[in-house]
Enzyme design. Structure first.
Site, PDB file in Angstrom:
ATOM      1  N   GLY A   7       0.833  -1.209   0.000  1.00 34.01           N
ATOM      2  CA  GLY A   7       0.000   0.000   0.000  1.00 34.01           C
ATOM      3  C   GLY A   7       0.856   1.242   0.000  1.00 34.01           C
ATOM      4  N   GLY A  35       2.632   3.528   1.548  1.00 34.58           N
ATOM      5  CA  GLY A  35       3.180   3.692   2.898  1.00 34.58           C
ATOM      6  C   GLY A  35       3.728   5.075   3.138  1.00 34.58           C
ATOM      7  NE  ARG A  36       8.764   5.927  -0.123  1.00 31.03           N
ATOM      8  CZ  ARG A  36      10.025   6.049  -0.458  1.00 31.03           C
ATOM      9  NH1 ARG A  36      10.744   7.001   0.091  1.00 31.03           N
ATOM     10  NH2 ARG A  36      10.566   5.242  -1.332  1.00 31.03           N
ATOM     11  CE  LYS A  88       8.312   7.569  -3.991  1.00 36.87           C
ATOM     12  NZ  LYS A  88       8.772   7.000  -5.264  1.00 36.87           N
ATOM     13  CG  ASP A 137      10.931   7.456   7.523  1.00 35.64           C
ATOM     14  OD1 ASP A 137      10.433   7.115   6.422  1.00 35.64           O
ATOM     15  OD2 ASP A 137      12.086   7.899   7.629  1.00 35.64           O
ATOM     16  N   GLY A 138       7.456   6.916   6.500  1.00 35.88           N
ATOM     17  CA  GLY A 138       6.549   7.682   5.642  1.00 35.88           C
ATOM     18  C   GLY A 138       7.234   8.807   4.883  1.00 35.88           C
ATOM     19  NE  ARG A 184       1.244   2.108  -6.684  1.00 34.10           N
ATOM     20  CZ  ARG A 184       2.489   2.574  -6.646  1.00 34.10           C
ATOM     21  NH1 ARG A 184       3.495   1.746  -6.813  1.00 34.10           N
ATOM     22  NH2 ARG A 184       2.715   3.851  -6.435  1.00 34.10           N
ATOM     23  CG  ASP A 191       5.027  -3.519  -4.983  1.00 34.47           C
ATOM     24  OD1 ASP A 191       5.544  -4.594  -5.322  1.00 34.47           O
ATOM     25  OD2 ASP A 191       5.642  -2.629  -4.360  1.00 34.47           O
TER      26      ASP A 191
HETATM   27  P1  AMP Z   1       8.991   0.554  -3.315  1.00 35.84           P
HETATM   28  O1  AMP Z   1       9.340  -0.795  -3.807  1.00 35.84           O
HETATM   29  O2  AMP Z   1      10.147   1.423  -2.993  1.00 35.84           O
HETATM   30  O3  AMP Z   1       8.062   1.230  -4.253  1.00 35.84           O
HETATM   31  O4  AMP Z   1       8.206   0.399  -1.895  1.00 35.84           O
HETATM   32  C1  AMP Z   1       7.658  -0.786  -1.413  1.00 35.84           C
HETATM   33  C2  AMP Z   1       6.668  -0.522  -0.325  1.00 35.84           C
HETATM   34  O5  AMP Z   1       7.286   0.088   0.798  1.00 35.84           O
HETATM   35  C3  AMP Z   1       5.519   0.385  -0.702  1.00 35.84           C
HETATM   36  O6  AMP Z   1       4.368  -0.091  -0.088  1.00 35.84           O
HETATM   37  C4  AMP Z   1       5.950   1.727  -0.157  1.00 35.84           C
HETATM   38  O7  AMP Z   1       4.847   2.555   0.123  1.00 35.84           O
HETATM   39  C5  AMP Z   1       6.647   1.312   1.128  1.00 35.84           C
HETATM   40  N1  AMP Z   1       7.661   2.267   1.580  1.00 35.84           N
HETATM   41  C6  AMP Z   1       8.857   2.508   1.012  1.00 35.84           C
HETATM   42  N2  AMP Z   1       9.527   3.433   1.725  1.00 35.84           N
HETATM   43  C7  AMP Z   1       8.735   3.798   2.749  1.00 35.84           C
HETATM   44  C8  AMP Z   1       8.872   4.710   3.836  1.00 35.84           C
HETATM   45  N3  AMP Z   1       9.966   5.455   4.011  1.00 35.84           N
HETATM   46  N4  AMP Z   1       7.839   4.813   4.685  1.00 35.84           N
HETATM   47  C9  AMP Z   1       6.727   4.072   4.542  1.00 35.84           C
HETATM   48  N5  AMP Z   1       6.562   3.200   3.564  1.00 35.84           N
HETATM   49  C10 AMP Z   1       7.535   3.046   2.678  1.00 35.84           C
HETATM   50 MG    MG Z   2       6.504   1.015  -4.856  1.00 32.70          MG
END
Ligand code: AMP
Ligand code: MG
Length: 429
Positions: free
Chosen positions: A81, A83-84, A99, A111-112, A169, A236
């Site tokens: 989902g 997350g940030r 973002k 940490d979002g 996605r 994703d």
């Molecule tokens: P990515 O593969 O980098 O697109 O991220 C994979 C998952 O991790 C996604 O659900 C992102 O929302 C989550 N995510 C990545 N970095 C952070 C962060 N700093 N804080 C919260 N969620 C994160």
């Molecule tokens: Mg991602």
């Protein structure tokens, strides 16, 4: 500025309302002016900063973070989902997503936040991809802050405002399918057809899937032709509209090497440059699994068999164009492959080599001016019949430097006029 977000029509199973979390001492470091114009967004710098830093609400509704799942490095993760990131509104059919604006119920302990370094990379790559005609999410602005975040060392937090028709996605479909919520899979598919594939008939899920196959194949072909490595091709991070999304450890290949891996964490090379086409197909198969209750297995198989054809057609068109091979010929592939092989063996930079091929090499080996018989004939006729020798001088100067463009004599590269088609030459000179 007011706008409502159509994603929220899907209902509360699909997202959570979130509140953005304040960053300290923010400033707007760059705005994509042409995208602002395209979206007809007008506001003072101060107002833009407050919106793009998440301090001021953009739409009437609260921002939302959406829920999705995904296959990460081949393994299914049942809940990921935003997350940030969060969607803050929509203008002219384009969603705005912040973002790095703070945590959501999908942050999974992280940490979002996004760091300035990676935000700048995403911002610049979005415009670079657009410049290369590679389908991509776009970036509207970057906000930096003094809020410190912890990665390998302490860094400053930032926010990129990302823009796309949709941020849906493959993983969104996978989430509901894996939960056994087939009604929601259907609801999401209906939503995608209605809003983003309006030329399709409602309920034609096979056509939806074929659309995704086609746009994904085209996107990957363009990545391969321009040497782009995404680095984290998890499901994703695959857009239902075939947009390049989620810029992380991406890299444009420099020294030509098909086995190039841009992501240091990718120890197995799952997402190496040369594997991108097959990974995307694998990802499409995961999407097909998620759509399994809407499309028959046989139809899925048949649809997937078109992927490679579409990709190869687009890729070879692009590569032939890079080599200046306008018309298709049997030998094209081996010419291109031999050249790439040369780059690989000699560890040459992909982009400079290709550019030099067109700037220097090809122009050096392909003369603009050739002593065509009709050109000579004109000069001869003028000399013999009219006692005029200027044409000889012109030809002399042009042919002395046949690879240069000679102003005023552009047409001297024309193919023979009708009268000269059958000029007969003999050895009676
Ligand atoms: P990515 O593969 O980098 O697109 O991220 C994979 C998952 O991790 C996604 O659900 C992102 O929302 C989550 N995510 C990545 N970095 C952070 C962060 N700093 N804080 C919260 N969620 C994160
Ligand atoms: Mg991602």
């Amino acid at each position: 500025m007011k706008s409502s977000l159509k994603f929220t029509d899907l209902g509360e199973d699909f997202f959570a309302h979130v509140k953005t979390q304040k960053l300290e001492n923010t400033s707007l470091i760059h705005v994509n002016e042409s995208l602002m114009k395209e979206m007809n967004l007008k506001a003072s710098k101060k107002e833009l900063l407050s919106i793009f830093s998440g301090e001021k609400r953009f739409a009437e509704q609260n921002p939302v973070s959406t829920v999705y799942a995904g296959h990460q490095f081949g393994y299914f993760v049942p809940q990921l989902g935003d997350g940030r990131s969060c969607l803050i509104g929509e203008v002219n059919g384009l969603e705005l997503s912040l973002k790095g604006a703070g945590t959501s119920p999908f942050s999974r302990g992280a940490d979002g936040r996004a760091v300035l370094r990676s935000s700048i990379r995403e911002y610049l790559c979005s415009i670079a991809m657009q410049g290369l005609s590679i389908p991509t999410t776009r970036a509207l602005a970057i906000v930096r802050s003094n809020t410190q975040v912890y990665r390998e060392h302490i860094e400053n937090a930032a926010i990129v405002t990302r823009v796309a028709e949709s941020h849906i996605r493959f993983g969104h479909f996978e989430y509901f399918a894996s939960q056994g919520q087939n009604e929601n899979v259907k609801k999401l598919a209906d939503f995608v057809i209605k809003h983003y594939m309006s030329d399709l008939e409602q309920g034609d899920y096979l056509a939806l899937f074929k659309n995704v196959i086609e746009s994904t194949a085209i996107m990957i072909a363009r990545w391969q032709a321009q040497g782009f490595s995404h680095g984290v091709m998890n499901t994703d991070n695959m857009s239902i509209l075939g947009l390049t999304i989620d810029y992380g450890p991406f890299s444009f290949m420099e020294t030509y090497d098909p086995s190039f891996i841009c992501n240091h964490s990718d120890t197995q090379g799952r997402y190496s440059f040369e594997r991108q086409p097959s990974v995307a197909l694998w990802n499409l198969q995961r999407l097909a699994d998620a759509l399994g209750t809407l499309i028959q297995e046989e139809q899925i198989k048949e649809a997937l068999s078109s992927y490679e054809k579409i990709l190869v057609k687009e890729y070879s068109y692009l590569m032939r164009s890079k080599f200046g091979l306008i018309l298709q010929d049997e030998g094209d592939n081996s010419l291109i492959n031999n050249f790439l092989e040369l780059l690989y063996t000699n560890q040459k930079d992909y982009h400079r080599s290709m550019r030099m091929l067109s700037l220097d090499l090809m122009k050096q080996f392909n003369p603009k001016y050739v002593l065509r018989n009709y050109l000579a004939e004109v000069a001869i006729r003028k000399a013999e019949d009219l006692d005029e020798y200027e044409e000889i001088d012109i030809l002399f100067r042009i042919l002395e430097r046949p690879f240069d463009l000679h102003n005023g004599y552009e047409s001297y590269d024309s193919e023979p006029p009708e009268w000269a088609k059958n000029l007969e030459l003999s050895c009676s000179s």
